[in-house]
Design an enzyme around this catalytic site. Structure first.
Site, PDB file in Angstrom:
ATOM      1  N   ARG A 141       0.820  -1.213   0.000  1.00  0.00           N
ATOM      2  CA  ARG A 141       0.000   0.000   0.000  1.00  0.00           C
ATOM      3  C   ARG A 141       0.858   1.269   0.000  1.00  0.00           C
ATOM      4  O   ARG A 141       0.431   2.291  -0.540  1.00  0.00           O
ATOM      5  CB  ARG A 141      -0.951  -0.001   1.199  1.00  0.00           C
ATOM      6  CG  ARG A 141      -2.171  -0.875   0.938  1.00  0.00           C
ATOM      7  CD  ARG A 141      -3.080  -0.958   2.123  1.00  0.00           C
ATOM      8  NE  ARG A 141      -4.394  -1.452   1.748  1.00  0.00           N
ATOM      9  CZ  ARG A 141      -5.287  -1.919   2.612  1.00  0.00           C
ATOM     10  NH1 ARG A 141      -5.004  -1.947   3.910  1.00  0.00           N
ATOM     11  NH2 ARG A 141      -6.460  -2.339   2.186  1.00  0.00           N
TER      12      ARG A 141
ATOM     13  N   LYS B  51     -17.125 -15.882   5.666  1.00  0.00           N
ATOM     14  CA  LYS B  51     -18.570 -15.824   5.954  1.00  0.00           C
ATOM     15  C   LYS B  51     -19.386 -15.267   4.788  1.00  0.00           C
ATOM     16  O   LYS B  51     -19.014 -14.258   4.207  1.00  0.00           O
ATOM     17  CB  LYS B  51     -18.810 -14.909   7.160  1.00  0.00           C
ATOM     18  CG  LYS B  51     -18.176 -15.402   8.432  1.00  0.00           C
ATOM     19  CD  LYS B  51     -18.402 -14.415   9.556  1.00  0.00           C
ATOM     20  CE  LYS B  51     -17.711 -13.111   9.280  1.00  0.00           C
ATOM     21  NZ  LYS B  51     -17.875 -12.093  10.312  1.00  0.00           N
TER      22      LYS B  51
ATOM     23  N   GLY C  96      -7.730  -8.139   0.908  1.00  0.00           N
ATOM     24  CA  GLY C  96      -6.406  -8.193   1.522  1.00  0.00           C
ATOM     25  C   GLY C  96      -5.891  -9.607   1.667  1.00  0.00           C
ATOM     26  O   GLY C  96      -4.717  -9.887   1.388  1.00  0.00           O
TER      27      GLY C  96
ATOM     28  N   GLY D 291     -12.594  -4.084   0.944  1.00  0.00           N
ATOM     29  CA  GLY D 291     -13.905  -3.600   1.395  1.00  0.00           C
ATOM     30  C   GLY D 291     -14.476  -2.562   0.439  1.00  0.00           C
ATOM     31  O   GLY D 291     -15.656  -2.617   0.070  1.00  0.00           O
TER      32      GLY D 291
HETATM   33  P1  ADP Z   1     -10.359 -11.085   1.662  1.00  0.00           P
HETATM   34  O1  ADP Z   1      -9.536 -10.392   2.733  1.00  0.00           O
HETATM   35  O2  ADP Z   1      -9.537 -11.491   0.485  1.00  0.00           O
HETATM   36  O3  ADP Z   1     -11.588 -10.293   1.304  1.00  0.00           O
HETATM   37  P2  ADP Z   1     -11.817 -12.627   3.606  1.00  0.00           P
HETATM   38  O4  ADP Z   1     -11.317 -11.724   4.671  1.00  0.00           O
HETATM   39  O5  ADP Z   1     -13.246 -12.572   3.229  1.00  0.00           O
HETATM   40  O6  ADP Z   1     -10.910 -12.459   2.286  1.00  0.00           O
HETATM   41  O7  ADP Z   1     -11.545 -14.152   4.022  1.00  0.00           O
HETATM   42  C1  ADP Z   1     -10.276 -14.638   4.316  1.00  0.00           C
HETATM   43  C2  ADP Z   1     -10.308 -15.686   5.392  1.00  0.00           C
HETATM   44  O8  ADP Z   1     -11.225 -16.714   5.087  1.00  0.00           O
HETATM   45  C3  ADP Z   1      -8.961 -16.327   5.551  1.00  0.00           C
HETATM   46  O9  ADP Z   1      -8.433 -15.994   6.822  1.00  0.00           O
HETATM   47  C4  ADP Z   1      -9.247 -17.812   5.431  1.00  0.00           C
HETATM   48  O10 ADP Z   1      -8.563 -18.611   6.375  1.00  0.00           O
HETATM   49  C5  ADP Z   1     -10.734 -17.881   5.692  1.00  0.00           C
HETATM   50  N1  ADP Z   1     -11.285 -19.112   5.143  1.00  0.00           N
HETATM   51  C6  ADP Z   1     -11.306 -19.518   3.871  1.00  0.00           C
HETATM   52  N2  ADP Z   1     -11.822 -20.763   3.783  1.00  0.00           N
HETATM   53  C7  ADP Z   1     -12.112 -21.156   5.037  1.00  0.00           C
HETATM   54  C8  ADP Z   1     -12.655 -22.339   5.611  1.00  0.00           C
HETATM   55  N3  ADP Z   1     -12.941 -23.372   4.847  1.00  0.00           N
HETATM   56  N4  ADP Z   1     -12.825 -22.377   6.931  1.00  0.00           N
HETATM   57  C9  ADP Z   1     -12.491 -21.331   7.698  1.00  0.00           C
HETATM   58  N5  ADP Z   1     -11.982 -20.190   7.227  1.00  0.00           N
HETATM   59  C10 ADP Z   1     -11.790 -20.106   5.912  1.00  0.00           C
HETATM   60 MG    MG Z   2      -9.887 -10.202   4.854  1.00  0.00          MG
END
Ligand code: ADP
Ligand code: MG
Length: 399
Positions: free
Chosen positions: A34, A204, A357, A381
């Site tokens: 960043r 989620k 991220g 976000g």
């Molecule tokens: P980003 O930051 O790219 O938007 P998110 O913050 O939505 O992504 O999600 C990332 C997290 O989701 C990671 O920490 C990862 O461990 C978790 N994750 C992915 N698949 C699973 C799973 N099957 N069970 C639990 N956590 C998961």
């Molecule tokens: Mg994230």
């Protein structure tokens, strides 16, 4: 939206809102992406003889007052040091956000100099829901400068004083990073080359139901993996054992599934999962079809049949947006699915965008080159809210 060429900046104090919110291990910056992404705007301004005063946030300072937050940190000191290295000139850090030290830092700037104000989130007013409280901080910040440049893309979805309120008080423009990120989002939204395939993962569904709902009107195919896929599988009646489940979102997820069907959008879910005995790097694990997932196992990654399915569904994509790892990639044993998705996207010749991220971190951890993708966003976000169809307060303020 006007760029910085539209502003008269020579000899002027430019308050630059940047996104320098880098991951830290103690006081060590673990990824300076960043900071690097903020350099083009800073350089353009200094080359024109601007006096650049940067305001930015870092982490989540805790406490009810400025004093408590400043005592607990994190300070922007490591960021000032790294920015100085990258620019090849010292970047002094003011000891406060908008007080006597900030005023002294602004007054000390010569043409072409750069200084940084301390972590804006040390000021509780920055994120206040009360317009009057934010306005008071905004007027102190505006008093430090002659013009404002908004380049903190990752914070544009926040109605914060330094993002939303200050631009109303000064002549303003959007920085290079904001213009570049918005151009990518416009390309994803307006008439994308088809097929347009979206891959969504992460923990989620509640984080991403809004974006899915809007993308159902734009994408041809949506592949859902990772922690969020278990709620989708449960909504279709499958056993998901001890996997992440948002039971209060089952109805919302059923609505999304019905909506996808009605609109003819292909929604692709895992057909097999890696089920582990617990949430640990070394947990014993096996592959199960979703039709026979044991009640005492936890889903940690997608299985080989799903990897192949996702790779096949990506093969003909002309446009891709990927947000969210499709497994617990932080544990190498469960990063296989995320690697398969990342590699498949990296081989495409179409327009490929990574948002989020953790997704960007996964790509770097897996050793894939940044330039294997058309764009890696600095703001997950903000990107998601834009793709949801929301008006980003910080973007509206720069119009
Ligand atoms: P980003 O930051 O790219 O938007 P998110 O913050 O939505 O992504 O999600 C990332 C997290 O989701 C990671 O920490 C990862 O461990 C978790 N994750 C992915 N698949 C699973 C799973 N099957 N069970 C639990 N956590 C998961
Ligand atoms: Mg994230």
């Amino acid at each position: 939206m006007k760029g910085i060429e539209s502003l008269d900046v020579t000899g002027k104090v430019v308050l630059l809102r940047a996104d320098l919110n880098v991951p830290l291990d103690g006081t060590t910056i673990t990824d300076d992406g960043r900071i690097r992404a903020s350099l083009p705007t800073i350089r353009k301004l200094t080359e024109r003889g601007a006096r650049v005063l940067i305001t930015a946030h870092l982490g989540r300072p805790k406490g009810n007052s400025y004093a408590e937050r400043a005592a607990g940190g994190p300070s922007l000191a490591p960021v000032a040091a790294r920015l100085g290295e990258l620019l090849g000139r010292p970047v002094p850090l003011a000891a406060d956000v908008a007080g006597s030290s900030a005023r002294a830092a602004a007054a000390a700037l010569a043409d072409g100099d750069v200084a940084l104000l301390e972590n804006i989130r040390f000021e509780p007013a920055e994120t206040s829901k009360d317009d009057a409280v934010r306005a008071e901080l905004a007027s102190k910040l505006a008093a430090l400068a002659d013009v404002y440049v908004g380049d903190g893309f990752g914070a544009l979805h926040r109605k914060h004083a330094s993002v939303y309120d200050v631009p109303a008080l000064l002549p303003h423009a959007a920085g290079e990073l904001v213009l570049a990120e918005v151009a990518v989002l416009e390309k994803l939204t307006r008439d994308p080359a088809r097929p347009y395939v979206v891959v969504l993962g992460g923990a989620k569904p509640s984080d991403k139901l809004g974006v899915i709902a809007n993308l159902l009107g734009k994408a041809d195919r949506i592949l859902i993996g990772g922690g969020m896929s278990y709620t989708f599988l449960a909504a279709q009646g499958y056993e998901v054992g001890k996997s992440l489940l948002e039971a209060d979102r089952l109805d919302d997820v059923r609505t999304v599934l019905a909506d996808a069907r009605a609109r003819g959008v292909e929604l692709v879910l895992p057909v097999d999962l890696v089920g582990a005995t617990g949430f640990a790097a070394d947990a014993a694990h096996e592959v199960y079809p979703v039709t026979a997932f044991p009640a005492d196992r936890e889903g940690m990654d997608m299985g080989p049949a799903t990897r192949q399915l996702f790779v096949d569904k990506l093969a003909d994509a002309a446009t891709v947006f990927w947000n969210g790892p499709v497994g617990v990639f932080e544990f190498p044993a469960f990063a296989v699915g995320t690697r398969a998705v990342a590699e498949a996207i990296s081989k495409l010749s179409g327009f490929t965008v990574i948002g989020g991220g953790d997704s960007a971190a996964a790509i770097r951890r897996l050793g894939l080159a940044d330039d294997a993708f058309s764009h890696i966003s600095t703001g997950g976000g903000a990107s998601l809210e834009y793709l949801e169809g929301a008006t980003l307060p910080g973007l509206a303020a720069l119009a």
